[in-house]
Design a protein around this motif. Structure first.
Motif, mmCIF file in Angstrom:
data_model
loop_
_atom_site.group_PDB
_atom_site.id
_atom_site.type_symbol
_atom_site.label_atom_id
_atom_site.label_comp_id
_atom_site.label_asym_id
_atom_site.label_seq_id
_atom_site.Cartn_x
_atom_site.Cartn_y
_atom_site.Cartn_z
ATOM 1 N N PRO A 125 0.809 -1.234 0.000
ATOM 2 C CA PRO A 125 0.000 0.000 0.000
ATOM 3 C C PRO A 125 0.838 1.278 0.000
ATOM 4 O O PRO A 125 0.381 2.318 -0.487
ATOM 5 C CB PRO A 125 -0.818 -0.123 1.297
ATOM 6 C CG PRO A 125 -0.924 -1.592 1.529
ATOM 7 C CD PRO A 125 0.395 -2.150 1.085
ATOM 8 N N VAL A 128 1.676 3.352 -3.321
ATOM 9 C CA VAL A 128 0.766 4.341 -3.912
ATOM 10 C C VAL A 128 1.248 5.733 -3.504
ATOM 11 O O VAL A 128 1.069 6.158 -2.361
ATOM 12 C CB VAL A 128 -0.687 4.110 -3.449
ATOM 13 C CG1 VAL A 128 -1.621 5.135 -4.093
ATOM 14 C CG2 VAL A 128 -1.136 2.695 -3.785
ATOM 15 N N ARG A 130 0.732 9.286 -3.547
ATOM 16 C CA ARG A 130 -0.284 10.304 -3.810
ATOM 17 C C ARG A 130 0.330 11.685 -4.059
ATOM 18 O O ARG A 130 -0.270 12.522 -4.730
ATOM 19 C CB ARG A 130 -1.278 10.358 -2.650
ATOM 20 C CG ARG A 130 -2.178 9.121 -2.582
ATOM 21 C CD ARG A 130 -3.127 9.169 -1.402
ATOM 22 N NE ARG A 130 -4.088 8.083 -1.455
ATOM 23 C CZ ARG A 130 -3.828 6.839 -1.053
ATOM 24 N NH1 ARG A 130 -2.625 6.542 -0.579
ATOM 25 N NH2 ARG A 130 -4.751 5.904 -1.135
ATOM 26 N N ILE A 138 -6.750 9.186 -5.388
ATOM 27 C CA ILE A 138 -6.585 7.730 -5.437
ATOM 28 C C ILE A 138 -7.126 7.102 -4.155
ATOM 29 O O ILE A 138 -6.705 7.452 -3.050
ATOM 30 C CB ILE A 138 -5.103 7.337 -5.609
ATOM 31 C CG1 ILE A 138 -4.516 7.994 -6.863
ATOM 32 C CG2 ILE A 138 -4.961 5.822 -5.679
ATOM 33 C CD1 ILE A 138 -3.028 7.735 -7.042
ATOM 34 N N SER A 139 -8.056 6.179 -4.332
ATOM 35 C CA SER A 139 -8.551 5.369 -3.215
ATOM 36 C C SER A 139 -8.116 3.925 -3.462
ATOM 37 O O SER A 139 -8.112 3.464 -4.605
ATOM 38 C CB SER A 139 -10.074 5.443 -3.119
ATOM 39 O OG SER A 139 -10.503 6.781 -2.945
ATOM 40 N N GLN A 140 -7.754 3.224 -2.412
ATOM 41 C CA GLN A 140 -7.255 1.867 -2.595
ATOM 42 C C GLN A 140 -7.978 0.875 -1.705
ATOM 43 O O GLN A 140 -8.427 1.198 -0.604
ATOM 44 C CB GLN A 140 -5.754 1.803 -2.320
ATOM 45 C CG GLN A 140 -5.357 2.127 -0.891
ATOM 46 C CD GLN A 140 -3.854 2.295 -0.740
ATOM 47 O OE1 GLN A 140 -3.255 3.192 -1.332
ATOM 48 N NE2 GLN A 140 -3.247 1.430 0.063
ATOM 49 N N SER A 143 -4.816 -5.020 -0.171
ATOM 50 C CA SER A 143 -3.859 -5.727 -1.021
ATOM 51 C C SER A 143 -3.926 -7.225 -0.753
ATOM 52 O O SER A 143 -4.303 -7.670 0.333
ATOM 53 C CB SER A 143 -2.442 -5.216 -0.770
ATOM 54 O OG SER A 143 -2.081 -5.386 0.590
ATOM 55 N N LEU A 160 -3.866 -4.976 -5.962
ATOM 56 C CA LEU A 160 -4.101 -3.789 -5.148
ATOM 57 C C LEU A 160 -5.137 -2.930 -5.871
ATOM 58 O O LEU A 160 -4.794 -2.075 -6.694
ATOM 59 C CB LEU A 160 -2.803 -3.001 -4.943
ATOM 60 C CG LEU A 160 -2.910 -1.738 -4.074
ATOM 61 C CD1 LEU A 160 -3.317 -2.105 -2.654
ATOM 62 C CD2 LEU A 160 -1.591 -0.973 -4.065
ATOM 63 N N LEU A 162 -7.452 -0.151 -7.120
ATOM 64 C CA LEU A 162 -7.400 1.304 -6.993
ATOM 65 C C LEU A 162 -8.584 1.939 -7.708
ATOM 66 O O LEU A 162 -9.017 1.469 -8.763
ATOM 67 C CB LEU A 162 -6.106 1.856 -7.599
ATOM 68 C CG LEU A 162 -4.774 1.405 -6.998
ATOM 69 C CD1 LEU A 162 -3.620 2.030 -7.768
ATOM 70 C CD2 LEU A 162 -4.691 1.766 -5.529
ATOM 71 N N GLU A 172 -11.320 2.462 -12.538
ATOM 72 C CA GLU A 172 -11.035 1.384 -11.596
ATOM 73 C C GLU A 172 -9.835 0.593 -12.120
ATOM 74 O O GLU A 172 -9.907 -0.028 -13.177
ATOM 75 C CB GLU A 172 -12.248 0.466 -11.440
ATOM 76 C CG GLU A 172 -13.521 1.163 -10.990
ATOM 77 C CD GLU A 172 -13.402 1.767 -9.604
ATOM 78 O OE1 GLU A 172 -12.652 1.190 -8.777
ATOM 79 O OE2 GLU A 172 -14.037 2.808 -9.346
ATOM 80 N N ASP A 174 -7.650 -2.444 -11.454
ATOM 81 C CA ASP A 174 -7.595 -3.689 -10.684
ATOM 82 C C ASP A 174 -6.797 -4.716 -11.486
ATOM 83 O O ASP A 174 -7.343 -5.663 -12.040
ATOM 84 C CB ASP A 174 -9.005 -4.191 -10.396
ATOM 85 C CG ASP A 174 -9.013 -5.361 -9.421
ATOM 86 O OD1 ASP A 174 -7.958 -5.626 -8.816
ATOM 87 O OD2 ASP A 174 -10.058 -6.013 -9.277
#
Length: 255
Positions: A125, A128, A130, A138-140, A143, A160, A162, A172, A174
């Protein structure tokens, strides 16, 4: 009667031909459907929207480095990311016992896979960034990491999810992140198991001929009067130009 029999044969043959044609049509149709859907699956797996390609590439690079770091740390700590109770502080690492109280205590391959997986899953994580991609939100999700130790390599895959929100657009992301690391961890582990077994068979004897004949460089030293540190190094396979090493401790009898 002869005409009827001949007519029956003609009808029967026509029916057989029609049945064969129907079967062929069904087979061709099935193949077309298979390849159409296969192409769609391949497209969605391999093709990433150009707007988020830099984000994916950044996470992939970070994931690969974190995976290499995890494998190295686990190797230097006798198969563990987090020090078990039966371990000894050696420099910056907590090296686990492979033999303790005359019991084989070496981490199993499945345990090593789990330790690598947990460490990568914990670190992923943080890949990422930002700040670097501040132009989007960005939302995650959570994992998920899987590790397979094969004969001559270690395969690590991760997911992960996102959600990337830009100018009136949300994507999205993925996708799988995968890396194959060419180290012989399975063979190294087997070598460590044999060393532990040799100590169990004869605690007072170290077979130097056996160690010298291995495919790996094996070095041992006394950490204390009773503890022997073994380091198995594979110089043929390196991580970032550094040979891979696996360390563990054997508790001897002090002789």
């Amino acid at each position: 009667m002869g005409y009827l029999k001949e007519g029956y044969n003609i009808v029967n043959k026509n029916a057989q031909v029609a049945l064969i044609i129907i079967i062929l049509v069904v087979l061709v149709g099935s193949l077309l459907v298979f390849f159409v859907f296969k192409d769609k699956i391949d497209y969605f797996q391999k093709n990433i929207p150009p707007e988020v390609q830099p984000i994916y590439d950044h996470i992939l690079d970070c994931f690969e480095q974190r995976s290499i770091d995890a494998i190295r740390i686990v190797g230097l700590q006798g198969g563990y990311a987090n020090a078990p109770k039966k371990s000894v502080k050696v420099g910056n690492f907590d090296v686990a016992y492979g033999l303790y109280k005359n019991i084989d205590n070496l981490a199993s391959l499945s345990k090593i896979e789990s330790e690598i997986s947990n460490l990568v899953e914990l670190d992923l994580p943080f890949c990422v960034d930002r700040k670097k991609f501040s132009q989007v939100s960005i939302s995650q999700g959570d994992s998920e990491v899987n590790v397979d130790i094969e004969q001559s390599f270690v395969e690590i895959s991760a997911k992960l999810p996102l959600s990337i929100e830009g100018d009136n657009n949300t994507i999205e992301l993925d996708r799988n992140y995968e890396i194959i690391i060419p180290i012989r961890l399975k063979e190294i582990h087997s070598t460590a198991k044999n060393i532990v077994k040799n100590h169990l068979d004869d605690p007072d004897y170290i077979d130097l001929t056996y160690l010298a004949g291995l495919d790996f460089d094996v070095v041992f030293s006394h950490h204390t009067e009773t503890n022997i540190i073994y380091t198995i190094t594979d110089k043929d396979n390196q991580l970032n130009e550094v040979p891979y090493s696996f360390m563990f401790i054997v508790e001897g009898n002090g002789n």
